[in-house]
Write a protein that holds these residues in place. Structure first.
Motif, PDB file in Angstrom:
ATOM      1  N   GLU A  89       0.826  -1.209   0.000  1.00  0.00           N
ATOM      2  CA  GLU A  89       0.000   0.000   0.000  1.00  0.00           C
ATOM      3  C   GLU A  89       0.862   1.261   0.000  1.00  0.00           C
ATOM      4  OE1 GLU A  89      -2.633  -0.222   3.288  1.00  0.00           O
ATOM      5  OE2 GLU A  89      -3.835  -1.872   2.469  1.00  0.00           O
ATOM      6  N   ALA A  90       1.967   1.250   0.741  1.00  0.00           N
ATOM      7  CA  ALA A  90       2.854   2.405   0.748  1.00  0.00           C
ATOM      8  C   ALA A  90       3.516   2.594  -0.608  1.00  0.00           C
ATOM      9  CB  ALA A  90       3.909   2.229   1.847  1.00  0.00           C
ATOM     10  N   ARG A 125       2.214   1.678  -3.523  1.00  0.00           N
ATOM     11  CA  ARG A 125       1.205   2.187  -4.446  1.00  0.00           C
ATOM     12  C   ARG A 125       0.933   3.666  -4.228  1.00  0.00           C
ATOM     13  NH1 ARG A 125      -3.021  -2.924  -4.014  1.00  0.00           N
ATOM     14  NH2 ARG A 125      -1.961  -4.264  -5.561  1.00  0.00           N
ATOM     15  N   LYS A 126       0.945   4.103  -2.977  1.00  0.00           N
ATOM     16  CA  LYS A 126       0.752   5.526  -2.717  1.00  0.00           C
ATOM     17  C   LYS A 126       1.933   6.356  -3.196  1.00  0.00           C
ATOM     18  CE  LYS A 126      -2.320   4.893   1.260  1.00  0.00           C
ATOM     19  NZ  LYS A 126      -2.507   5.108   2.713  1.00  0.00           N
ATOM     20  N   ALA A 127       3.147   5.763  -3.109  1.00  0.00           N
ATOM     21  CA  ALA A 127       4.336   6.486  -3.584  1.00  0.00           C
ATOM     22  C   ALA A 127       4.465   6.447  -5.090  1.00  0.00           C
ATOM     23  CB  ALA A 127       5.583   5.882  -2.930  1.00  0.00           C
ATOM     24  N   ALA A 156      -1.151   0.570  -9.548  1.00  0.00           N
ATOM     25  CA  ALA A 156      -2.384   0.684  -8.768  1.00  0.00           C
ATOM     26  C   ALA A 156      -3.221  -0.562  -8.915  1.00  0.00           C
ATOM     27  CB  ALA A 156      -3.177   1.915  -9.203  1.00  0.00           C
ATOM     28  N   ASN A 184      -7.804   4.383  -6.967  1.00  0.00           N
ATOM     29  CA  ASN A 184      -6.920   5.362  -6.333  1.00  0.00           C
ATOM     30  C   ASN A 184      -6.442   4.799  -4.988  1.00  0.00           C
ATOM     31  OD1 ASN A 184      -5.595   7.579  -5.334  1.00  0.00           O
ATOM     32  ND2 ASN A 184      -7.281   9.027  -5.755  1.00  0.00           N
ATOM     33  N   PRO A 185      -5.131   4.655  -4.781  1.00  0.00           N
ATOM     34  CA  PRO A 185      -4.653   4.090  -3.502  1.00  0.00           C
ATOM     35  C   PRO A 185      -4.817   5.028  -2.319  1.00  0.00           C
ATOM     36  CG  PRO A 185      -2.812   4.766  -4.854  1.00  0.00           C
ATOM     37  CD  PRO A 185      -4.025   4.945  -5.713  1.00  0.00           C
ATOM     38  N   HIS A 186      -5.126   6.303  -2.558  1.00  0.00           N
ATOM     39  CA  HIS A 186      -5.254   7.269  -1.472  1.00  0.00           C
ATOM     40  C   HIS A 186      -6.667   7.308  -0.880  1.00  0.00           C
ATOM     41  CE1 HIS A 186      -1.247   8.975  -2.212  1.00  0.00           C
ATOM     42  NE2 HIS A 186      -1.530   8.895  -3.521  1.00  0.00           N
ATOM     43  N   GLU A 230      -9.816   3.489   3.753  1.00  0.00           N
ATOM     44  CA  GLU A 230     -10.381   2.145   3.807  1.00  0.00           C
ATOM     45  C   GLU A 230     -11.862   2.160   4.135  1.00  0.00           C
ATOM     46  OE1 GLU A 230      -9.577  -2.150   6.041  1.00  0.00           O
ATOM     47  OE2 GLU A 230      -8.400  -0.378   6.546  1.00  0.00           O
TER      48      GLU A 230
END
Length: 435
Positions: free
Chosen positions: A23-24, A26-28, A33, A43-45, A48
């Motif tokens: 997850e980190a 994908r956010k970076a 994605a 969108n990973p941001h 949840e």
């Protein structure tokens, strides 16, 4: 958001760490994605709590379908809000002989004997084989959430058209009747001297259908100034109070008189203190509350409460008022009889009935005051008659004073004579001055 979050069971420490690292990444932007079932990137941001579907909408698939509004499919009968049951519809023609599993009363396969709405026959169609009914249309309609709660679903607008047609017939008959009354009154009024004014009044009353039923739309009372008629709205405006009535707080303007509660608009005490309440137009709310049969009603209510506590449920003040009143009168008679019997038993045993007889009123009202005075006016023997008191407290000396405030005058000021102090709340220092 990850597909591992949709899996069942608890993740191990290593799997949980790998999921967080993914997850980190994908956010970076270092990892691709996540993709839903339609191939759209997620969108990973997204938090949840938004990306995870609730339990009642969870399909086990990854995506954000639970966040989007579902499209209605007109081909799906469960989403058609206009679909309704065909009441009274039949399928084909009636059968000629009884079929196995059909209703024993009317011979229909669409329902059982216990659910039959036909009149129960002496001998059903199973045994007679006559008067078979056609099968009913059985529909399995699965309505949507809105269709189940639509109060007008299944309503036929033609029913309202029938209602409007009946109303128009009644309205037309009413117009004809009033037109005939107008012609009759106009013909009779022309032969009299005041026929013109009377005819104008009738014409104004039956001028149009909008001004019909004048007696139902407005009401003119006999109160004179108490009611005012509004011609535009056809309504009556009533004043809150009759002009002849005096407000309770204006009965006595003395601030020390009976207390008036503005919230409940009640004045319990008599505003005219010193006058007989029976001769007054208003003697306070308590006079009305404790006059007439109000006390008897309160006693009967208390009697019903006490009877209910003792187990007698037949005495109920609100449900059985007549029975409660009869029981209360019978209770009083028995109580008086028991009291008299006990009194007679005591007198017959110990005597002394002559001491219970009251002396004449003339002897009770004769009161003598013997007082002997000296030449200087001092009392020698006997008690002096007490002077008439006032409404103020007398012979009260607060703060250790031996005289009242106002007994000393000096330099244009009032004070206490005992200590010669001018402040009213001053403590008496007469003992210190004497020393």
């Amino acid at each position: 958001m990850s597909s591992a979050s949709y899996g069942s069971g608890k993740l191990s420490r290593e799997d949980y760490k790998k999921q967080k690292d993914l997850e980190a990444a994908r956010k970076a932007g270092t990892a691709p994605a996540e993709v839903d079932e339609e191939g759209n990137a997620i969108n990973p941001h997204i938090p949840e709590f938004m990306s995870k579907a609730p339990w009642y909408m969870d399909t086990g698939k990854i995506g954000l379908h639970h966040q989007r509004k579902a499209k209605k499919d007109n081909s799906d009968p469960s989403l058609q809000e206009t679909e309704w049951y065909a009441r009274g519809a039949k399928v084909g023609t009636a059968a000629t002989k009884f079929r196995k599993g059909a209703c024993e009363n009317c011979g229909v396969l669409s329902h059982k004997t216990k659910d039959c709405m036909e009149r129960p026959r002496k001998k059903g169609a199973k045994w007679t084989g006559k008067d078979m009914k056609a099968d009913e249309v059985v529909q399995d309609i699965s309505l949507s959430y809105d269709a189940k709660r639509d109060r007008w679903n299944g309503y036929d607008p033609a029913e309202h058209q029938k209602l409007m047609a009946d109303w128009e017939l009644i309205e037309e008959a009413r117009r004809k009747r009033k037109a005939s009354e107008l012609d009759k009154d106009a013909a009779g009024g022309s032969s009299t001297a005041g026929g013109g004014a009377k005819g104008d009044g009738i014409e104004a009353e039956f001028a149009s259908s909008d001004e019909e039923n004048d007696d139902e739309d407005r009401y003119i009372g006999q109160g004179g100034d108490e009611e005012k008629l509004n011609a535009k709205s056809k309504s009556t405006v009533r004043n809150l109070r009759i002009r002849e009535d005096t407000a309770k707080y204006l009965r006595n303007l003395d601030p020390d008189s009976a207390y008036y509660d503005p919230k409940t608009r009640s004045m319990r005490e008599n505003p005219y203190s010193g006058k007989e309440a029976a001769q007054l137009a208003y003697a306070g709310d308590n006079f009305i509350r404790y006059s007439g049969e109000a006390l008897d009603v309160a006693k009967r209510e208390v009697f019903a409460w006490e009877a209910g506590e003792r187990g007698n449920n037949s005495a109920h003040f609100q449900a059985n008022p007549t029975q409660t009143a009869l029981m209360y009168s019978e209770f009083k008679q028995k109580k008086d009889t028991l009291k008299d019997s006990r009194k007679q038993a005591v007198l017959s045993k110990y005597g002394g009935e002559e001491h219970l007889q009251a002396p004449p009123r003339e002897l009770l009202q004769q009161v003598e005051h013997y007082v002997e005075y000296s030449r200087t006016g001092q009392v020698i023997s006997g008690a002096e008659k007490a002077t008439v008191g006032t409404k103020f407290k007398e012979d009260v000396h607060p703060l250790n004073h031996s005289s009242v405030y106002g007994s000393w005058w000096s330099d244009g000021k009032w004070g206490y004579k005992c200590c010669r102090q001018f402040p009213r709340n001053a403590y008496c220092t007469a003992g210190a001055l004497d020393k």
